[in-house]
Every structure is written in structure tokens, then in C-alpha cells.
Motif scaffolding. Structure first.
Motif, PDB file in Angstrom:
ATOM      1  N   TYR A  40       1.224   0.560  12.299  1.00  0.00           N
ATOM      2  CA  TYR A  40       2.575   0.451  11.764  1.00  0.00           C
ATOM      3  C   TYR A  40       2.720  -0.853  10.960  1.00  0.00           C
ATOM      4  O   TYR A  40       2.345  -1.944  11.430  1.00  0.00           O
ATOM      5  N   VAL A  41       3.259  -0.773   9.735  1.00  0.00           N
ATOM      6  CA  VAL A  41       3.435  -1.927   8.859  1.00  0.00           C
ATOM      7  C   VAL A  41       4.799  -1.834   8.178  1.00  0.00           C
ATOM      8  O   VAL A  41       5.479  -0.799   8.245  1.00  0.00           O
ATOM      9  N   VAL A  42       5.183  -2.975   7.503  1.00  0.00           N
ATOM     10  CA  VAL A  42       6.423  -2.998   6.721  1.00  0.00           C
ATOM     11  C   VAL A  42       6.082  -3.493   5.311  1.00  0.00           C
ATOM     12  O   VAL A  42       5.159  -4.298   5.123  1.00  0.00           O
TER      13      VAL A  42
ATOM     14  N   VAL B  71      -2.248  -8.395   6.474  1.00  0.00           N
ATOM     15  CA  VAL B  71      -2.102  -7.521   5.308  1.00  0.00           C
ATOM     16  C   VAL B  71      -3.096  -6.353   5.425  1.00  0.00           C
ATOM     17  O   VAL B  71      -4.299  -6.566   5.602  1.00  0.00           O
ATOM     18  N   HIS B  72      -2.587  -5.135   5.291  1.00  0.00           N
ATOM     19  CA  HIS B  72      -3.445  -3.939   5.386  1.00  0.00           C
ATOM     20  C   HIS B  72      -3.615  -3.224   4.053  1.00  0.00           C
ATOM     21  O   HIS B  72      -4.595  -2.523   3.837  1.00  0.00           O
ATOM     22  N   ASP B  73      -2.653  -3.403   3.139  1.00  0.00           N
ATOM     23  CA  ASP B  73      -2.738  -2.673   1.865  1.00  0.00           C
ATOM     24  C   ASP B  73      -1.746  -3.294   0.895  1.00  0.00           C
ATOM     25  O   ASP B  73      -0.883  -4.108   1.284  1.00  0.00           O
ATOM     26  N   GLN B  74      -1.874  -2.988  -0.401  1.00  0.00           N
ATOM     27  CA  GLN B  74      -0.904  -3.416  -1.394  1.00  0.00           C
ATOM     28  C   GLN B  74      -0.642  -2.277  -2.360  1.00  0.00           C
ATOM     29  O   GLN B  74      -1.454  -1.360  -2.500  1.00  0.00           O
ATOM     30  N   SER B  75       0.499  -2.344  -3.047  1.00  0.00           N
ATOM     31  CA  SER B  75       0.858  -1.303  -4.015  1.00  0.00           C
ATOM     32  C   SER B  75      -0.009  -1.426  -5.256  1.00  0.00           C
ATOM     33  O   SER B  75      -0.635  -2.471  -5.489  1.00  0.00           O
ATOM     34  N   SER B  76      -0.034  -0.400  -6.075  1.00  0.00           N
ATOM     35  CA  SER B  76      -0.841  -0.411  -7.301  1.00  0.00           C
ATOM     36  C   SER B  76      -0.386  -1.493  -8.268  1.00  0.00           C
ATOM     37  O   SER B  76      -1.185  -2.041  -9.038  1.00  0.00           O
ATOM     38  N   SER B  77       0.889  -1.843  -8.218  1.00  0.00           N
ATOM     39  CA  SER B  77       1.398  -2.882  -9.116  1.00  0.00           C
ATOM     40  C   SER B  77       1.147  -4.287  -8.569  1.00  0.00           C
ATOM     41  O   SER B  77       1.254  -5.286  -9.286  1.00  0.00           O
ATOM     42  N   GLY B  78       0.806  -4.365  -7.302  1.00  0.00           N
ATOM     43  CA  GLY B  78       0.594  -5.669  -6.674  1.00  0.00           C
ATOM     44  C   GLY B  78       1.860  -6.356  -6.245  1.00  0.00           C
ATOM     45  O   GLY B  78       1.828  -7.468  -5.694  1.00  0.00           O
TER      46      GLY B  78
ATOM     47  N   LEU C 294       3.178  -5.849  -0.573  1.00  0.00           N
ATOM     48  CA  LEU C 294       2.110  -5.930   0.417  1.00  0.00           C
ATOM     49  C   LEU C 294       2.578  -5.229   1.692  1.00  0.00           C
ATOM     50  O   LEU C 294       3.736  -5.403   2.104  1.00  0.00           O
ATOM     51  N   PHE C 295       1.665  -4.466   2.304  1.00  0.00           N
ATOM     52  CA  PHE C 295       1.995  -3.768   3.546  1.00  0.00           C
ATOM     53  C   PHE C 295       1.429  -4.605   4.695  1.00  0.00           C
ATOM     54  O   PHE C 295       0.198  -4.657   4.898  1.00  0.00           O
ATOM     55  N   ILE C 296       2.329  -5.270   5.414  1.00  0.00           N
ATOM     56  CA  ILE C 296       1.937  -6.263   6.408  1.00  0.00           C
ATOM     57  C   ILE C 296       2.307  -5.787   7.818  1.00  0.00           C
ATOM     58  O   ILE C 296       3.400  -5.274   8.055  1.00  0.00           O
ATOM     59  N   GLU C 297       1.331  -5.975   8.729  1.00  0.00           N
ATOM     60  CA  GLU C 297       1.575  -5.711  10.149  1.00  0.00           C
ATOM     61  C   GLU C 297       2.071  -7.018  10.778  1.00  0.00           C
ATOM     62  O   GLU C 297       1.318  -7.986  10.880  1.00  0.00           O
TER      63      GLU C 297
END
Length: 789
Positions: A197-199, A213-220, A223-226
Motif C-alpha cells: 500500500y502506497v500514497v 519510494v516504490h514507483d513514479q509516474s511517467s511524467s516524474g 512518487l508512490f511512497i510507502e
């Protein structure tokens, strides 16, 4: 079977139509491998299966064939100890449940006539898998997922997963809704990355928001952070998910091994289900094309009545055609587009269908020979690739036929000798027909050559036929005329179309005189045939009217006799009721006297004896009237094996022996053998269903069970009349099987309705020797004691 004939006659198209009626992919393999057989007994069995299945479709409730899945790949995995998934187990479950339903359905169709014995016998190969079905139902839901209740461990794990997931969501909701972190949020949502689960956090606030940080959007930008606050909870959740996967795998493995334990029986059941689906697909196809079971023979005799080509649509003109009895070669002549080729293909295709166990689109009673080989040379087979002319292409096929043909062959030749010089082509055609006739083959050939018409007339064992052409409309009628060659219509057609008369006359002069005379004779014969057919139709109509009048007379006579007997029975039934009421009244008086000690036991018994004698006299009179009625009946024409109705007992049975001199027969009615007057029998119309393959009923076993379980007493008190009658009838039949000598029927005193119903049934039950009401200490008029013969 010759592959060229199968292709030319378009047998694969029949198989394609058949596929439209299957309910499972399992059945596809049977249709793909379907081909004509040559063993008549095997073919006959397959034909009977289709006929019985067709009757079931028409007469009985809908067959529960839905839910048969192709589970062969899943069974192969299990055989190799490969664990299968929930959706595969669900398909296995549904297939086994369908088998269970089908077996029960066909078992319920089993009766004394056993009309469906072949289908029922096949269905008996279906096994029950109650334990396996129960295990899969307990563990797998309707979507193919493993249920929480599949094991207590799995239930606990999933409950913990839900609790922790809810805790994580609550924690994250408090973060995304907090005013402290509001400006960091790209969106106020909770999502999942890498199963955690991330926000979504704005990238510029990465360092202000503690977490992984687990992932980021294509635009940068996102950031999807746990968040660190839920890392431990997410770790715990991952552990529980791993435990869940391990427990689910264990459950699936256990179920897969249970399937493997029953693998042999499951494979057999699946095979039986596919066979049943295949048989019923053939039955549905038979209904669709209005087909019937052909009569098979090994003599190469074909007699198709009102036959239709199954691939033609619209208003198809049926064909009557026969060969193999008085002649082995049939020559068909007629105009182009007149239906010669269609007739040829109809004979060939229907023969292939019959030998493949399929019903044929022709009237019931049509006969088809079973051939070892069917050859055909049909259509324009000119080969561009091989630079062969039409004639050469035909010759190649005919040469192959000549090398293989024998007396068990059917040969179909279209436009024999065409594609070359007419004189040479005709001579070659006659020579080929001679050769095939000498080989004993059954041959049907179409041609335009007039020489072959004369050839067919002058050679024994060869017959002419033609497709009719209407000169008035200039259209073919597609009617096949057996025994009559096609006449030349060129001059009449030319004249109708407006060609000058002098040209037609000049052409007639140029035509050989013999040809003109021959054509004239054909026309005369054709006209005479039309007149004959017209008179035949008229005669048949008159005959039908006479037959109907006779049937009406016989029906009315029978109705009169039945009403007469019914009225006699009714009269004596009323007399019996009077006697019964008198007896009941006397019994009441006797009981009263006995209670007051005013009558001795001897006097009471004498009173009862008098009543019994009175009743016996009434029954003797009834028997005499029945005997008089029987004496007036005609003796039916019976033979051993006929199904009959015993009029006096209103029972059905089968004649097992005859004594014409004594006017007697021995009839098997259920388990009883009865010597009966022939005039007391009525023949039941319909086909005898006796067959060595019918499932046998173990009478001694039934008797043993009945003797063990039947009570010598039955209580009808409290039942309605209809319920009491049904219950008593079944009880009496069970008593007959159990060999009890005496029974007690408790009906109570009440209004006397049940007592009268009981006595009416006993009066008409043939195995009852006598019955009486109970004595005071036995229950009085509330009980009837019955003795059997």
C-alpha cells in the motif's frame, strides 16, 4: 471407405451440420473421426441408439446434457502429479455433477417396456463421485476461487489479512486526510505498488515525507511512497499473503490428488458423457432434417422412399429410387439441370450416412445396402494443374474403380463417356457398364447418350430411368421415373422457343428413322404412365375411404361391446354394494345381539354364512355374464411373443405359448403365468420390445426384498379416498410379490367410504380368493381380512 467418394459426396458437410447439435467440445472428436462402417451389426446398434435417443427427446422431459466440460487436459496434468487450479477443479466438478444427473435421469426412464434400453445401458457406465464432489464443493466457489472455509487455517489467515489491510488503510487515510501532509499529496487516494500500500506524493516533497519510494509516474511529477508508519504492517501483510498462497496450494494439491485417486473412473465417465452427447446430437440432427432409421441389408439392395438431399434447402422434390433387387445397373437420362447429378449424390450420401449410424432424410421403411466400398465419379473434374482434359480426369478415376471394384461395391458415375466423340463415348460407356455388371457391383450412371437407353432396354439386369421434363413450361420437374428413359425434347423445346418449322422438319428428316420411332415409343409410354398414375391415385383414395369406413365400423362395434360389459359390471357392482350394506347391517345386529348375550356364536356364524352364500351367488351370476360376453368375442390372431391385454383382469402381458385347438394361451403377466381363453385376450398394437440386450430384472431378488420388508397389515385411516386407493393398490402388488397368504386392511368404521373403496378394489383383484370383515375382538367392521390364492 474411398476418400474420393467421401469428398465428392460432401460427407464432411454433414459432419459440420452435426457439430451444431453437440453440447460439449468433448464430442467433437467423435464427429471428426466419424466415417462409414461395413459391419452391419455394429451399424444397426448405432442406428437403434439414435432412434431411442430421438424418442426420448420427443416424449420425455428435457435431457440435462448441459455442463459437460472438456477436462482431458486437466486429467492429464493430474496423472503427471501436476497441481491444477480452482477453475479446472470447478469444471471437473460440474462435469461429474452432470454425469450424476444424467445417470439418475436415465434410470428414471427404466420401465417394463424398456424402449430406451441401449441408452440406459450406456448411461450405467457413469460412476458416482460423491466424496470428491463434496470435497470440491466445500473448497471451491462458483468462480473457481478457493473458499475461506476450505480449511480452518486458511480462514484464520484471511481474517488476519483483512484486519491488517483495514489497519493499513485506516493509517493511510489518517495521513492523506491530515492537514500536515495535505500539501504533499498529489491525490488523496490509496493505491498499491509491488503488492504494498502506497500514497501519491508530489516529487518536490520527497524529502519532507518519510517513506520508501516504490514507483513514479511517467511524467516524474508523482512518487508512490510507502509511509514509514505502515512499513511494518505491510511486511506483516506480505507474510500473511505468502502463508495464504502456501495454504491455497496445499488445498489445491490435496484436491488434485483426490482427483487422481478416481482418475480411471472419471476418464470412463467422461467418455460415456461424450458418447451420450454424440448420440443425442445425431438424434437432434435426425429431427432437424426429418430423417428416419433405414432398414439395413447385406444384399446391396437400395430402396429410397421420398428421399431428399440433406444439404439442399427450400422446396426440395423428393426422390423414389431403387436398385439391387431385379437389376444391378441403373441408367438415368434426362436434360441438363434436371436433377440427375443430385439424384446420384442423394443415393451416395444417404448410403454413407446410413453406414455411419446416421438416420437418413427419407420415409420410414427405406432400405439401404451395406457396402464395403462406395466409388464415385461425379462432376467436372478437369485438372488445370495436371493439364488433363475432363475426359482424361474422369478416366483416371474410372480406372481406379475398375481395379478395385467387386460385388460388395456401389459405383456412381456421372455423365459416363462424356468429353469425347459421342459414338466412341457411348461404346466405351456400354463396355464399362458390362464390366461392372459382370463384377456384381451395383452401378448407377447418368448419361446423355441415346444409345445407352437402348442398351438398358436390351440387356438383362440393367434398368432405365429418367428425370421428367415439362415441355410446356420448359422446366425440369426433378421427378425420377423408374423404368422409363428420358425422351429427346430438343425439337419440342426449339419449337416452343420460336424456331422456324421448316428447320425443325428438316432436322427430323435428317434424324435416323429408328431414333424417331424410339423417341415416339418413349413418349407413348410416358403418357400411359401418367394415366396409370392418375388412376392409381384415384384407386388409392377410394381404398383409403373404404378402409376408414371399415375402421369406423370396427371402432363403433368395439365401443358397443365395451359399453355393454361396463354396464354389466356396473350393475353387479351396485348389487355387491347392496349385499355389503346388508352384511354390514347384519354384522352390527349380530354384534349387538352378542353383546346382549341374545345370540350364540353358532347362530352368528350361520348368519354370516348365509350372507356369504348370497354374495357368492351374485358373483357367480356376474361370472356367467362375463363368460357370455367372452363367448361373443372373436378369437384374435395371435402368435408367441405378442403383447396382449387380459380383458377380464385389465392387465397387460405377453403370449408365451398357444393351444389353438383348446382356444387357450399361456400369458406372462408380470411374474404370473396364466392359462387364459383366447377370446379374453386383445392384441396390443406396436412393435415387440423383446431383446437379449434389455436389462434383466431379478425377480427372485425383488421377491426376497419384498418378503423381508412387507408388513401383513396396512392402515388407511385418515387418508383421503384417492390417497387410500393409490396406497392400497401398491401394497397389494407388493403383497403379491412377497407371497403372503393373508393380510389385514385397517380402514376404520366411520362413514364406510374407505371400507367400500377397499372392497371394490378387492372385488377386481384377481389374486384375492376371499375376504371378510373382522370379528368383534379383531376390530369388527373397521378391519378387513384378505386371503390370497
Amino acid at each position: 471407405m474411398d476418400k474420393h467418394a467421401l469428398n465428392v459426396l460432401e460427407f464432411n458437410k454433414i459432419k459440420d451440420q452435426l457439430k451444431e447439435h453437440i453440447t460439449s467440445k468433448l464430442t467433437m472428436k467423435f464427429i471428426d473421426t466419424l466415417e462409414p462402417k461395413t459391419e452391419i451389426d455394429y451399424i444397426q446398434d448405432r442406428q437403434e441408439e439414435v432412434s431411442q435417443a430421438k424418442k426420448i427427446i420427443i416424449r420425455e422431459e428435457r435431457i440435462p446434457l448441459g455442463g459437460i466440460y472438456d477436462i482431458r487436459s486437466s486429467l492429464s496434468k493430474v496423472e503427471k502429479d501436476i497441481v491444477i487450479y480452482g477453475d479446472e477443479l470447478l469444471n471437473i466438478l460440474n462435469t461429474l455433477v452432470t454425469g450424476h444427473r444424467l445417470k439418475k435421469y436415465f434410470s428414471n426412464l427404466l420401465d417394463e417396456d424398456n424402449e430406451y434400453y441401449r441408452i440406459i445401458k450406456i448411461s450405467q457406465g457413469i460412476s458416482y463421485f460423491k466424496e470428491l464432489e463434496r470435497s470440491i464443493k466445500k473448497a471451491i466457489d462458483n468462480r473457481g476461487e478457493v473458499k475461506d472455509g476450505a480449511s480452518s487455517k486458511l480462514r484464520d489467515i484471511r481474517r488476519n489479512i483483512r484486519n491488517i489491510s483495514d489497519g493499513i488503510k485506516d493509517k493511510l487515510n489518517s495521513i492523506i486526510n491530515s492537514s500536515r501532509y495535505q500539501k504533499y499529496m498529489q491525490e488523496s487516494v490509496i493505491t498499491i505498488r509491488d503488492d504494498r500500500y502506497v500514497v501519491p506524493i508530489k516529487s518536490e516533497y520527497q524529502h519532507q515525507f518519510p517513506g520508501i519510494v516504490h514507483d513514479q509516474s511517467s511524467s516524474g511529477q508523482t512518487l508512490f511512497i510507502e509511509p514509514m508508519a505502515v512499513v511494518k504492517l505491510n511486511n506483516k501483510l506480505r507474510q500473511l499473503v505468502a502463508q495464504e498462497e502456501e495454504e491455497v496450494y496445499r488445498i489445491l494439491k490435496d484436491l488434485s490428488m483426490q482427483v487422481k485417486e478416481s482418475l480411471y473412473d472419471i476418464k470412463n465417465t467422461v467418455q460415456v458423457l461424450a458418447i451420450l452427447d454424440f448420440i443425442f446430437a445425431k438424434a437432434k440432427y435426425s429431427i432437424e432434417i426429418n430423417a428416419s432409421e433405414p432398414l439395413l441389408n447385406q444384399d446391396g439392395y437400395i430402396n429410397l422412399i421420398k428421399a431428399r438431399h440433406p444439404l439442399l434447402t427450400g422446396d426440395v422434390v423428393p426422390t423414389n429410387i431403387y436398385i439391387g433387387d431385379k437389376f444391378n445397373t441403373l441408367v438415368i437420362t434426362g436434360p441438363n439441370t434436371g436433377g440427375k447429378t443430385v439424384t446420384l449424390k442423394t443415393v451416395g450420401l444417404l448410403t454413407l450416412m446410413a453406414q455411419s449410424g446416421l438416420h437418413i432424410p427419407a420415409l420410414s421403411g427405406s432400405k439401404v445396402g451395406v457396402y464395403q466400398k462406395i466409388y464415385s465419379d461425379i462432376g467436372d473434374e478437369q485438372s488445370i494443374e495436371q493439364s488433363l482434359s475432363t475426359f482424361s480426369s474422369h478416366m483416371n478415376q474410372i480406372i481406379k474403380i475398375i481395379e478395385e471394384v467387386n460385388e460388395e461395391s456401389l459405383v456412381l458415375l456421372d455423365e459416363l463417356g462424356a468429353g469425347t466423340d459421342p459414338a466412341e463415348g457411348a461404346a466405351l460407356a456400354m463396355s464399362l457398364l458390362d464390366y461392372l455388371y459382370e463384377k456384381g457391383a451395383k452401378t448407377i450412371a447418368t448419361t446423355h447418350y441415346s444409345e445407352l437407353k437402348t442398351y438398358a432396354y436390351t440387356n438383362e439386369g440393367i434398368e432405365n430411368s429418367s428425370v421428367e421434363f415439362d415441355v410446356e413450361t420448359l422446366q425440369p420437374t426433378y421427378n425420377l421415373q423408374m423404368g422409363l428413359p428420358g425422351s429427346s425434347n430438343a425439337f419440342q423445346i426449339a419449337s416452343k422457343l420460336g424456331l422456324r418449322k421448316e428447320i425443325i422438319d428438316r432436322a427430323s428428316d435428317l434424324l435416323a428413322r429408328d431414333d424417331v420411332e424410339f423417341d415416339k415409343v418413349i413418349k407413348e409410354i410416358e403418357q400411359e404412365r401418367k394415366e396409370y398414375n392418375s388412376k392409381k391415385v384415384e384407386a388409392e383414395s377410394i381404398n383409403q375411404n373404404v378402409k376408414k369406413l371399415k375402421e369406423d365400423y370396427e371402432a363403433k362395434l368395439k365401443d358397443f361391446e365395451e359399453r355393454k360389459e361396463k354396464e354389466l359390471k356396473e350393475a353387479y357392482r351396485e348389487a355387491n354394494k347392496i349385499i355389503k350394506r346388508a352384511q354390514e347391517k347384519a354384522d352390527q345386529i349380530i354384534e349387538g345381539l352378542k353383546e346382549k348375550k341374545k345370540a350364540s356364536d353358532r347362530e352368528i356364524e350361520e348368519a354370516r354364512s348365509g350372507l356369504r352364500q348370497e354374495r357368492k351367488g351374485i358373483k357367480n351370476e356376474e361370472s356367467k355374464l362375463k363368460e357370455d360376453a367372452r363367448a361373443n368375442r372373436e378369437v384374435p390372431d395371435l402368435k408367441v411373443g405378442d403383447k396382449v391385454k387380459i380383458i377380464s383382469y385389465n392387465k397387460k402381458g405377453e403370449v408365451i405359448d398357444l393351444f389353438p385347438d383348446k382356444k387357450e394361451a399361456v400369458v406372462q403377466a408380470g411374474i404370473m403365468k396364466i392359462n387364459i381363453d383366447l377370446r379374453d385376450l386383445e392384441k396390443i398394437k406396436g412393435k415387440d420390445k423383446g431383446d437379449k440386450n434389455y436389462p434383466k430384472v431379478n425377480i427372485s431378488h425383488i421377491k426376497a426384498n419384498k418378503t423381508k420388508n412387507i408388513s401383513p397389515k396396512i392402515n388407511l385411516i385418515g387418508l383421503r379416498a384417492v390417497e387410500a386407493k393409490s396406497k392400497l393398490e401398491k401394497y397389494l402388488d407388493d403383497v403379491l410379490l412377497s407371497n403372503l397368504n393373508q393380510i389385514e386392511i385397517i380402514h376404520g368404521k366411520g362413514t364406510g367410504v374407505l371400507r367400500e373403496l377397499v372392497h371394490a378394489l378387492l372385488d377386481n383383484y384377481p389374486s384375492v380368493s376371499e375376504y371378510r370383515l373382522g370379528r368383534p375382538k379383531e376390530g369388527g367392521i373397521g378391519v378387513t381380512f384378505v386371503n390370497f390364492k
